[in-house]
Design a protein around this motif. Sequence first.
Motif, short mmCIF file in Angstrom:
data_model
loop_
_atom_site.label_atom_id
_atom_site.label_comp_id
_atom_site.label_asym_id
_atom_site.label_seq_id
_atom_site.Cartn_x
_atom_site.Cartn_y
_atom_site.Cartn_z
N HIS A 235 4.59 -1.67 -8.58
CA HIS A 235 4.76 -0.32 -8.05
C HIS A 235 4.50 0.75 -9.10
O HIS A 235 4.94 1.89 -8.97
N VAL A 243 -3.79 4.70 -1.86
CA VAL A 243 -3.30 4.10 -0.63
C VAL A 243 -1.77 4.14 -0.59
O VAL A 243 -1.10 3.93 -1.60
N CYS A 245 1.87 2.89 -0.08
CA CYS A 245 2.49 1.59 -0.28
C CYS A 245 3.72 1.47 0.62
O CYS A 245 4.32 2.47 1.03
N ARG A 250 2.44 6.24 -3.35
CA ARG A 250 0.99 6.08 -3.15
C ARG A 250 0.35 5.52 -4.41
O ARG A 250 0.77 5.81 -5.53
N GLU A 254 0.10 -2.89 -6.29
CA GLU A 254 0.08 -3.91 -5.24
C GLU A 254 -0.96 -3.62 -4.17
O GLU A 254 -1.49 -4.55 -3.54
N GLN A 255 -1.27 -2.36 -3.95
CA GLN A 255 -2.23 -2.00 -2.92
C GLN A 255 -3.68 -2.27 -3.34
O GLN A 255 -4.59 -2.16 -2.53
N TYR A 256 -3.86 -2.66 -4.61
CA TYR A 256 -5.21 -2.92 -5.12
C TYR A 256 -5.36 -4.32 -5.71
O TYR A 256 -6.48 -4.83 -5.77
N ALA A 261 -4.01 -7.24 -0.41
CA ALA A 261 -5.14 -6.37 -0.71
C ALA A 261 -6.40 -7.17 -1.03
O ALA A 261 -7.50 -6.83 -0.58
#
Length: 394
Positions: A235, A243, A245, A250, A254-256, A261
């Motif tokens: 995080h 993006v 989360c 944002r 983890e989102q990438y 992902a």
Amino acid sequence: MRRQNLAVVLGAVRVHSPLSRADVAGHVGLTRAAVSSLVDELIGRGALTEAPATASGRVGRPGRALAVSEQGPAGLGLEIGVTHLGACVVDLRGEPRVRRRVERANAGRPAGRVLAEVAALAAEAEAEAAALGLRVEGRVLAVPGVVPNGPGGLVERAPNLGWHGVRLADHWPDPDTVPEPENEANLGALAECWSAEPAVETLVHVSAGAGIGAALVIDGRLFRGARGFAGELGHVPIQPDGVECACGARGCLEQYAGEAAVLREAALAPHGGAAGASPAPAGDPIVLLAERAAAGHPPTLAALDRAGRALGLALASAVELIDPDGLVLGGAYAELADWLLPSVRAELAARVTVRPWAPEALRPSALGRRGPLLGAALTTVRRIMTDPTLLPAG
């Protein structure tokens, strides 16, 4: 002082066995009489065994070989993953003697039900260990969540399980066998440190499963932070306006670089729901990604390159802040290291510019996804090796 000397003698036998009592005295610098008394106590506590006398080829009476006991004291490690439950019993030599794993979709299930199943698995593992002559002296549970400092057995939050404020004792059927919870990334890092040759004193261990966790080991000790929340690398924002989360922020790593992902970018839908993605075949998604990458599947290779660059960006900040001896990719990252390492190393080379940094300082874990469960079991063993008086006297 005696407690320290017991640990010194036990450690010498573990590292250099088989040794005679005279050999131990030579290794640790104590008198033979002192060593003999300490050895007798360790045998009485079940930590050492002594074989019949054998000729050593030296002048004098034959020595009796000492070794760390294959029976007696042991540590029980337990694990709750998003997709499985696990148990492992390790003896004082650090050898796994019992292993159990059950596939379970644990996300969103009631904590009480999950913990009841873990308790049943633990009881089965302890019974199997007892049949081997092993006696469990401590129990540690690896969880994919935040465990605050201090007693109480509280899992503050485990977002990938859907847990918030779960206290193990409230759900564990036997109050005498409630395990001590610990973050899975922390346990993976400790297992890595304890297994590495030579030992690494300061490292950042980053691992991936459903989420991304990191652990910091500084001067051989786990750094937990003021409240036990250290290591939430997943995080750390790498794109402030990126993006959204699940945590509410944002641009989180983890989102990438998280499992979902990477599957999305590889045109595979983890649950068959991503637009434009083909449903992933049943089975282990990490194994699937590795197979497709090895076959040269372009979307998979691109997804892993993107994840590696994102991971390298986050790790560069950790390197500049902590100055570790090494970075270790654990968990699922270890199994995908062949395709992640080039882009992670490229980011580190471009961004770590104010201190020396060698590419080989970044490496995959030899333990991979086995690390947290092994670390949980070894925690008890390490405590006993540090303080053998924790064992009941014979």
